[in-house]
Design a protein around this motif. Structure first.
Motif, PDB file in Angstrom:
ATOM      1  N   PRO A 376     -16.062  -9.512  -6.241  1.00  0.00           N
ATOM      2  CA  PRO A 376     -15.972  -8.339  -5.330  1.00  0.00           C
ATOM      3  C   PRO A 376     -14.683  -8.932  -4.464  1.00  0.00           C
ATOM      4  O   PRO A 376     -13.757  -7.951  -3.671  1.00  0.00           O
ATOM      5  N   THR A 377     -15.881  -8.901  -3.790  1.00  0.00           N
ATOM      6  CA  THR A 377     -15.032  -9.781  -2.325  1.00  0.00           C
ATOM      7  C   THR A 377     -14.041 -10.729  -2.253  1.00  0.00           C
ATOM      8  O   THR A 377     -12.563 -10.418  -1.788  1.00  0.00           O
ATOM      9  N   ILE A 378     -14.118 -11.682  -3.039  1.00  0.00           N
ATOM     10  CA  ILE A 378     -12.684 -11.977  -3.112  1.00  0.00           C
ATOM     11  C   ILE A 378     -11.779 -11.829  -3.940  1.00  0.00           C
ATOM     12  O   ILE A 378     -10.868 -11.886  -3.401  1.00  0.00           O
ATOM     13  N   ASP A 379     -12.004 -10.852  -4.766  1.00  0.00           N
ATOM     14  CA  ASP A 379     -11.017  -9.984  -5.126  1.00  0.00           C
ATOM     15  C   ASP A 379     -10.204  -9.143  -4.335  1.00  0.00           C
ATOM     16  O   ASP A 379      -8.696  -9.248  -4.335  1.00  0.00           O
ATOM     17  N   HIS A 380     -11.043  -8.083  -3.376  1.00  0.00           N
ATOM     18  CA  HIS A 380     -10.612  -7.678  -3.134  1.00  0.00           C
ATOM     19  C   HIS A 380      -9.511  -8.190  -1.462  1.00  0.00           C
ATOM     20  O   HIS A 380      -8.346  -7.833  -1.349  1.00  0.00           O
ATOM     21  N   TYR A 381      -9.581  -9.876  -1.262  1.00  0.00           N
ATOM     22  CA  TYR A 381      -8.890 -10.337  -0.314  1.00  0.00           C
ATOM     23  C   TYR A 381      -7.859 -10.912  -0.315  1.00  0.00           C
ATOM     24  O   TYR A 381      -6.922 -10.743  -0.010  1.00  0.00           O
ATOM     25  N   ILE A 382      -7.669 -11.109  -1.820  1.00  0.00           N
ATOM     26  CA  ILE A 382      -7.247 -11.573  -2.578  1.00  0.00           C
ATOM     27  C   ILE A 382      -6.118 -10.608  -3.204  1.00  0.00           C
ATOM     28  O   ILE A 382      -5.166 -10.869  -2.709  1.00  0.00           O
ATOM     29  N   ILE A 383      -6.349  -9.359  -3.542  1.00  0.00           N
ATOM     30  CA  ILE A 383      -5.091  -8.129  -3.877  1.00  0.00           C
ATOM     31  C   ILE A 383      -4.984  -7.701  -2.178  1.00  0.00           C
ATOM     32  O   ILE A 383      -3.662  -7.729  -2.243  1.00  0.00           O
ATOM     33  N   GLN A 384      -5.534  -7.639  -1.240  1.00  0.00           N
ATOM     34  CA  GLN A 384      -4.778  -7.198   0.306  1.00  0.00           C
ATOM     35  C   GLN A 384      -3.978  -8.942   0.278  1.00  0.00           C
ATOM     36  O   GLN A 384      -3.119  -7.692   1.339  1.00  0.00           O
ATOM     37  N   GLY A 385      -4.161  -9.617   0.410  1.00  0.00           N
ATOM     38  CA  GLY A 385      -3.352 -10.333   1.433  1.00  0.00           C
ATOM     39  C   GLY A 385      -1.669 -10.426   0.014  1.00  0.00           C
ATOM     40  O   GLY A 385      -0.842 -10.984   0.569  1.00  0.00           O
ATOM     41  N   ASN A 386      -2.040 -10.056  -2.077  1.00  0.00           N
ATOM     42  CA  ASN A 386      -0.785 -10.163  -2.395  1.00  0.00           C
ATOM     43  C   ASN A 386       0.291  -8.563  -1.210  1.00  0.00           C
ATOM     44  O   ASN A 386       1.597  -8.149  -1.578  1.00  0.00           O
ATOM     45  N   VAL A 387      -0.512  -7.465  -1.316  1.00  0.00           N
ATOM     46  CA  VAL A 387      -0.144  -6.080  -0.444  1.00  0.00           C
ATOM     47  C   VAL A 387       0.587  -6.618   0.353  1.00  0.00           C
ATOM     48  O   VAL A 387       1.773  -5.884   0.996  1.00  0.00           O
ATOM     49  N   LYS A 388       0.240  -7.906   1.355  1.00  0.00           N
ATOM     50  CA  LYS A 388       0.945  -7.858   2.603  1.00  0.00           C
ATOM     51  C   LYS A 388       2.043  -8.568   2.613  1.00  0.00           C
ATOM     52  O   LYS A 388       2.783  -8.504   3.016  1.00  0.00           O
ATOM     53  N   LYS A 389       1.843  -9.558   1.637  1.00  0.00           N
ATOM     54  CA  LYS A 389       3.399 -10.146   1.060  1.00  0.00           C
ATOM     55  C   LYS A 389       4.037  -9.620   0.509  1.00  0.00           C
ATOM     56  O   LYS A 389       5.319  -9.235   1.270  1.00  0.00           O
ATOM     57  N   ARG A 390       3.779  -8.425  -0.350  1.00  0.00           N
ATOM     58  CA  ARG A 390       5.228  -7.562  -0.803  1.00  0.00           C
ATOM     59  C   ARG A 390       5.345  -6.646   0.210  1.00  0.00           C
ATOM     60  O   ARG A 390       6.436  -6.469  -0.098  1.00  0.00           O
ATOM     61  N   MET A 391       4.293  -6.422   1.343  1.00  0.00           N
ATOM     62  CA  MET A 391       4.968  -5.422   2.202  1.00  0.00           C
ATOM     63  C   MET A 391       6.211  -6.328   2.879  1.00  0.00           C
ATOM     64  O   MET A 391       7.119  -5.223   3.327  1.00  0.00           O
ATOM     65  N   LYS A 392       5.579  -7.620   3.667  1.00  0.00           N
ATOM     66  CA  LYS A 392       7.007  -8.286   4.552  1.00  0.00           C
ATOM     67  C   LYS A 392       7.862  -8.352   3.902  1.00  0.00           C
ATOM     68  O   LYS A 392       8.841  -8.509   4.206  1.00  0.00           O
ATOM     69  N   ARG A 393       7.957  -8.131   2.476  1.00  0.00           N
ATOM     70  CA  ARG A 393       9.577  -8.828   1.604  1.00  0.00           C
ATOM     71  C   ARG A 393       9.791  -7.401   1.762  1.00  0.00           C
ATOM     72  O   ARG A 393      10.910  -7.118   1.993  1.00  0.00           O
ATOM     73  N   LEU A 394       9.119  -6.160   1.915  1.00  0.00           N
ATOM     74  CA  LEU A 394       9.994  -5.276   1.441  1.00  0.00           C
ATOM     75  C   LEU A 394      10.467  -4.253   2.636  1.00  0.00           C
ATOM     76  O   LEU A 394      11.571  -3.912   3.266  1.00  0.00           O
ATOM     77  N   LYS A 395       9.454  -4.882   3.893  1.00  0.00           N
ATOM     78  CA  LYS A 395      10.306  -4.898   5.365  1.00  0.00           C
ATOM     79  C   LYS A 395      11.501  -5.739   5.453  1.00  0.00           C
ATOM     80  O   LYS A 395      12.354  -5.167   5.859  1.00  0.00           O
ATOM     81  N   VAL A 396      12.043  -7.216   5.151  1.00  0.00           N
ATOM     82  CA  VAL A 396      12.868  -7.768   5.550  1.00  0.00           C
ATOM     83  C   VAL A 396      14.824  -7.388   4.388  1.00  0.00           C
ATOM     84  O   VAL A 396      14.974  -7.228   5.159  1.00  0.00           O
ATOM     85  N   LYS A 397      13.736  -6.564   3.007  1.00  0.00           N
ATOM     86  CA  LYS A 397      15.247  -6.177   2.409  1.00  0.00           C
ATOM     87  C   LYS A 397      15.728  -4.240   2.818  1.00  0.00           C
ATOM     88  O   LYS A 397      16.578  -4.934   3.051  1.00  0.00           O
ATOM     89  N   THR A 398      14.424  -4.277   3.191  1.00  0.00           N
ATOM     90  CA  THR A 398      14.957  -3.065   4.153  1.00  0.00           C
ATOM     91  C   THR A 398      15.570  -3.240   5.739  1.00  0.00           C
ATOM     92  O   THR A 398      16.173  -2.267   6.506  1.00  0.00           O
ATOM     93  N   ALA A 399      15.224  -4.111   5.791  1.00  0.00           N
ATOM     94  CA  ALA A 399      15.610  -4.536   7.940  1.00  0.00           C
ATOM     95  C   ALA A 399      17.205  -4.219   7.297  1.00  0.00           C
ATOM     96  O   ALA A 399      17.657  -4.627   6.724  1.00  0.00           O
TER      97      ALA A 399
END
Length: 399
Positions: A376-399
């Motif tokens: 579960p810990t491995i999955d948690h950090y994988i999902i959090q990593g994906n969330v951070k990547k998508r947040m960065k893409r969202l910021k770039v698109k909305t900048a």
């Protein structure tokens, strides 16, 4: 009136009572239910839990049958009266030893499942169908049945029911049962007398004063841990003509079972491949340590460290653990990237434990249980990593 009609009538008669889950379980186990679900976008295939479990059991049947022949074959070989592998004499010994293990495993395990379903007033879950088959395949042939019954009760109650039943457990129930046996009754789970039928009994006869030869049933891992010479060929190790747990000796049949599970999309190929890679990497590291002279040949770790790195895939319960238990969809990582990490660490740790624990050189059990906890810990950090990547893409698109 047919059995199906009788079960249907009993279901209707006891509908809404404590006994309803028991009759529902028997009905759905023997016959296709009229409905498996009502609706929902989560439905992707026609399989239900029962069909999934039956597919895994089907993949283990060759190992079970081979284990029966091998149990008898190893018994007669140790007694100094070898017989043909594919003979009735060999199969008969395996049959009378393995069938009671199966009966106790399913009898105790399903009995507890029925009791919990009746008390909690829910349907009997099919999760134990696979566990019940796994247990006889991963224990020594001569283990007393009462010990197995106690271990199964512990594994089902503590390993699964206290977490909420099938789909909620964090540890693989079959490995929980084996771990309980290992820690509660270590003399029946390790050493050179438990892996061949008759060896323990002969030892007891000698201790009582009988003038007979002892039987050695040492496994390849046990021999290596003691620094002994191995008398088995690579062919014997690959096809399984060696002492060991009932269903773990034949890497060939386990490989076929793994391919079947991958083909039916039930077993994760990512976990299997990454576990093999992890074991090979750890084996190469140990080979490098041994060949570099960093460890002397008199060291108790030398034999296992100096074992050819890929031979670790053929000996012990590594292949069986990786194919049938590391891929447990409940206790394994759920994300694709997580499965690579999860499997790699299982393989890596299995060989590490195997080398550094000569008292119990089979490390795959402990490695899988440890990684079950961290999945579960491995999955948690994988999902959090994906969330951070998508947040960065969202910021770039909305900048």
């Amino acid at each position: 009136m047919s059995l199906k009609s009788n079960l249907h009538n009993l279901k209707e008669k006891y509908k809404g009572t404590k006994m309803a889950p028991a009759f529902n379980a028997l009905h759905t186990f023997l016959y296709l239910p009229n409905e498996t679900t009502h609706n929902g976008t989560h439905i992707k295939v026609a399989d239900d839990l029962k069909r999934t479990m039956n597919t895994v059991i089907l993949a283990m049947v060759p190992c079970l049958i081979f284990g029966m022949f091998n149990a008898g074959y190893q018994h007669f070989a140790a007694m100094g009266a070898p017989v043909e592998f594919l003979s009735w004499d060999a199969f008969y010994i395996g049959l009378i030893k393995v069938i009671p293990l199966l009966v106790v495993s399913y009898g105790v395990g399903l009995g507890i499942e029925f009791i919990f379903a009746t008390i909690n007033n829910h349907e009997v879950e099919e999760g134990y169908l696979v566990t019940g088959m796994l247990v006889p395949l991963i224990v020594p042939i001569d283990i007393p049945l009462w010990m197995l019954a106690v271990a199964v009760a512990f594994g089902v109650v503590i390993g699964k029911e206290v977490f909420g039943g099938t789909g909620m457990n964090i540890l693989n129930p079959a490995l929980t049962i084996r771990a309980f046996l290992f820690f509660a009754y270590p003399t029946w789970m390790s050493g050179d007398k438990v892996w061949v039928h008759g060896a323990v009994e002969r030892t007891q006869e000698i201790a009582a004063g009988a003038n007979v030869d002892a039987i050695s049933g040492e496994t390849i891992l046990g021999s290596l841990a003691q620094g002994h010479h191995i008398n088995y060929s690579l062919s014997d190790m690959f096809f399984g003509f060696i002492p060991g747990s009932v269903g773990e000796t034949s890497t060939f049949l386990i490989l076929l079972g793994g391919l079947f599970l991958i083909f039916t999309k039930i077993g994760s190929w990512r976990i299997m491949v990454s576990a093999v890679l992890g074991a090979l990497v750890m084996g190469l590291i140990f080979n490098g340590v041994a060949s570099s002279g960093m460890i002397s040949e008199t060291s108790k770790f030398y034999s296992l460290m100096n074992t050819e790195f890929w031979h670790h895939l053929l000996i012990g319960g590594f292949a069986f653990g990786v194919v049938y238990m590391a891929t447990d969809p409940v206790t394994a990582s759920q994300t694709n990237k997580g499965k690579w990490i999860y499997g790699f660490l299982i393989g890596f740790l299995s060989i590490m434990i195997r080398v550094f624990n000569p008292a119990y050189p089979e490390g795959v059990m402990l490695a899988i249980l440890l990684m079950n906890v961290f999945a579960p810990t491995i999955d948690h950090y994988i999902i959090q990593g994906n969330v951070k990547k998508r947040m960065k893409r969202l910021k770039v698109k909305t900048a």
